[in-house]
Design a protein around this motif. Sequence first.
Motif, PDB file in Angstrom:
ATOM      1  N   LEU A  75      29.300  18.293  -2.494  1.00 14.91           N
ATOM      2  CA  LEU A  75      28.693  17.175  -3.217  1.00 14.91           C
ATOM      3  C   LEU A  75      29.513  16.758  -4.446  1.00 14.91           C
ATOM      4  O   LEU A  75      29.198  15.761  -5.092  1.00 14.91           O
ATOM      5  N   TYR A  76      30.553  17.519  -4.754  1.00 16.05           N
ATOM      6  CA  TYR A  76      31.308  17.274  -5.981  1.00 16.05           C
ATOM      7  C   TYR A  76      31.942  15.885  -6.022  1.00 16.05           C
ATOM      8  O   TYR A  76      31.854  15.181  -7.035  1.00 16.05           O
ATOM      9  N   ASP A  77      32.605  15.469  -4.955  1.00 17.86           N
ATOM     10  CA  ASP A  77      33.281  14.170  -4.968  1.00 17.86           C
ATOM     11  C   ASP A  77      32.309  13.024  -5.223  1.00 17.86           C
ATOM     12  O   ASP A  77      32.617  12.096  -5.968  1.00 17.86           O
ATOM     13  N   SER A  78      31.140  13.115  -4.620  1.00 10.63           N
ATOM     14  CA  SER A  78      30.111  12.095  -4.837  1.00 10.63           C
ATOM     15  C   SER A  78      29.651  12.102  -6.292  1.00 10.63           C
ATOM     16  O   SER A  78      29.515  11.049  -6.923  1.00 10.63           O
ATOM     17  N   TRP A  79      29.413  13.292  -6.842  1.00  6.94           N
ATOM     18  CA  TRP A  79      28.974  13.416  -8.239  1.00  6.94           C
ATOM     19  C   TRP A  79      30.047  12.860  -9.164  1.00  6.94           C
ATOM     20  O   TRP A  79      29.758  12.106 -10.088  1.00  6.94           O
ATOM     21  N   LYS A  80      31.313  13.223  -8.916  1.00  2.86           N
ATOM     22  CA  LYS A  80      32.414  12.763  -9.756  1.00  2.86           C
ATOM     23  C   LYS A  80      32.502  11.236  -9.737  1.00  2.86           C
ATOM     24  O   LYS A  80      32.647  10.604 -10.792  1.00  2.86           O
ATOM     25  N   SER A  81      32.380  10.635  -8.566  1.00  6.23           N
ATOM     26  CA  SER A  81      32.428   9.170  -8.465  1.00  6.23           C
ATOM     27  C   SER A  81      31.294   8.519  -9.234  1.00  6.23           C
ATOM     28  O   SER A  81      31.509   7.524  -9.932  1.00  6.23           O
ATOM     29  N   ARG A  82      30.107   9.077  -9.125  1.00  2.39           N
ATOM     30  CA  ARG A  82      28.962   8.528  -9.871  1.00  2.39           C
ATOM     31  C   ARG A  82      29.174   8.629 -11.374  1.00  2.39           C
ATOM     32  O   ARG A  82      28.873   7.696 -12.124  1.00  2.39           O
ATOM     33  N   GLU A 115      32.071   8.772 -12.990  1.00  2.00           N
ATOM     34  CA  GLU A 115      33.124   7.841 -13.395  1.00  2.00           C
ATOM     35  C   GLU A 115      32.605   6.406 -13.466  1.00  2.00           C
ATOM     36  O   GLU A 115      32.882   5.683 -14.424  1.00  2.00           O
ATOM     37  N   LEU A 116      31.851   5.990 -12.465  1.00  4.28           N
ATOM     38  CA  LEU A 116      31.293   4.633 -12.471  1.00  4.28           C
ATOM     39  C   LEU A 116      30.316   4.439 -13.632  1.00  4.28           C
ATOM     40  O   LEU A 116      30.298   3.384 -14.270  1.00  4.28           O
ATOM     41  N   TYR A 117      29.510   5.447 -13.892  1.00  2.43           N
ATOM     42  CA  TYR A 117      28.564   5.363 -15.005  1.00  2.43           C
ATOM     43  C   TYR A 117      29.320   5.218 -16.330  1.00  2.43           C
ATOM     44  O   TYR A 117      28.969   4.398 -17.172  1.00  2.43           O
ATOM     45  N   MET A 118      30.379   6.009 -16.507  1.00  2.00           N
ATOM     46  CA  MET A 118      31.154   5.929 -17.749  1.00  2.00           C
ATOM     47  C   MET A 118      31.796   4.563 -17.921  1.00  2.00           C
ATOM     48  O   MET A 118      31.791   4.005 -19.013  1.00  2.00           O
ATOM     49  N   ASN A 168      30.742   1.832 -16.951  1.00  4.66           N
ATOM     50  CA  ASN A 168      29.709   0.839 -17.196  1.00  4.66           C
ATOM     51  C   ASN A 168      29.108   0.933 -18.607  1.00  4.66           C
ATOM     52  O   ASN A 168      28.263   0.137 -18.970  1.00  4.66           O
ATOM     53  N   ARG A 169      29.540   1.890 -19.399  1.00  7.10           N
ATOM     54  CA  ARG A 169      29.045   2.060 -20.769  1.00  7.10           C
ATOM     55  C   ARG A 169      29.891   1.223 -21.724  1.00  7.10           C
ATOM     56  O   ARG A 169      31.035   0.862 -21.409  1.00  7.10           O
ATOM     57  N   PRO A 170      29.361   0.946 -22.924  1.00  9.54           N
ATOM     58  CA  PRO A 170      30.207   0.306 -23.932  1.00  9.54           C
ATOM     59  C   PRO A 170      31.455   1.164 -24.179  1.00  9.54           C
ATOM     60  O   PRO A 170      31.348   2.387 -24.248  1.00  9.54           O
ATOM     61  N   HIS A 171      32.595   0.550 -24.256  1.00  9.12           N
ATOM     62  CA  HIS A 171      33.886   1.225 -24.418  1.00  9.12           C
ATOM     63  C   HIS A 171      34.214   2.114 -23.219  1.00  9.12           C
ATOM     64  O   HIS A 171      34.978   3.077 -23.337  1.00  9.12           O
ATOM     65  N   GLY A 172      33.650   1.802 -22.064  1.00  5.86           N
ATOM     66  CA  GLY A 172      33.857   2.613 -20.864  1.00  5.86           C
ATOM     67  C   GLY A 172      35.311   2.793 -20.495  1.00  5.86           C
ATOM     68  O   GLY A 172      35.709   3.837 -19.981  1.00  5.86           O
ATOM     69  N   ARG A 173      36.127   1.797 -20.780  1.00  5.95           N
ATOM     70  CA  ARG A 173      37.553   1.901 -20.465  1.00  5.95           C
ATOM     71  C   ARG A 173      38.257   2.906 -21.374  1.00  5.95           C
ATOM     72  O   ARG A 173      39.391   3.284 -21.126  1.00  5.95           O
ATOM     73  N   ASN A 178      28.902  14.109 -23.457  1.00  8.37           N
ATOM     74  CA  ASN A 178      27.455  13.941 -23.344  1.00  8.37           C
ATOM     75  C   ASN A 178      27.059  13.428 -21.964  1.00  8.37           C
ATOM     76  O   ASN A 178      26.103  13.923 -21.351  1.00  8.37           O
ATOM     77  N   ILE A 179      27.784  12.441 -21.441  1.00 11.19           N
ATOM     78  CA  ILE A 179      27.476  11.884 -20.119  1.00 11.19           C
ATOM     79  C   ILE A 179      27.603  12.959 -19.045  1.00 11.19           C
ATOM     80  O   ILE A 179      26.738  13.095 -18.175  1.00 11.19           O
ATOM     81  N   ILE A 180      28.681  13.718 -19.101  1.00 15.84           N
ATOM     82  CA  ILE A 180      28.869  14.764 -18.094  1.00 15.84           C
ATOM     83  C   ILE A 180      27.776  15.813 -18.192  1.00 15.84           C
ATOM     84  O   ILE A 180      27.189  16.214 -17.179  1.00 15.84           O
ATOM     85  N   LEU A 181      27.479  16.259 -19.385  1.00 17.11           N
ATOM     86  CA  LEU A 181      26.454  17.297 -19.531  1.00 17.11           C
ATOM     87  C   LEU A 181      25.084  16.806 -19.070  1.00 17.11           C
ATOM     88  O   LEU A 181      24.326  17.560 -18.460  1.00 17.11           O
ATOM     89  N   GLN A 182      24.771  15.549 -19.321  1.00 16.57           N
ATOM     90  CA  GLN A 182      23.495  15.012 -18.855  1.00 16.57           C
ATOM     91  C   GLN A 182      23.466  14.862 -17.342  1.00 16.57           C
ATOM     92  O   GLN A 182      22.409  14.893 -16.737  1.00 16.57           O
TER      93      GLN A 182
END
Length: 97
Positions: free
Chosen positions: A6-13, A15-18, A20-25, A71-75
């Motif tokens: 399940l790791y690749d799926s989690w990693k993709s999610r 990355e996409l979430y990050m 999509n955040r302010p200053h995501g780039r 923070n995003i990763i830990l959550q």
Amino acid sequence: MLEKHLYDSWKSRMELYMLNRPHGRMILPSIEKGPLVWPSIAVDGATRLKEYIELTPIEAIQAYCDIKAINIILQGLPTEIYALDIHNRVAKDLLRR
């Protein structure tokens, strides 16, 4: 538990979430390249690390992005993994696995 298949799926999610955040780039590179190397300055012949208030606007945003990335990763981690004392690792190590 975060199972290996399940790791690749989690990693993709994550990355996409990050992205999509302010200053995501800036958040994603914070993980891929590591956090900001805190700059130092010379004061009265001695060198010391800058305080947050002394950072340039870009450095301050990068410092924010470093914390946001962790923070995003830990959550996004299952409680069982977070409880394994994983919160002491840097975000870069978490996404490279």
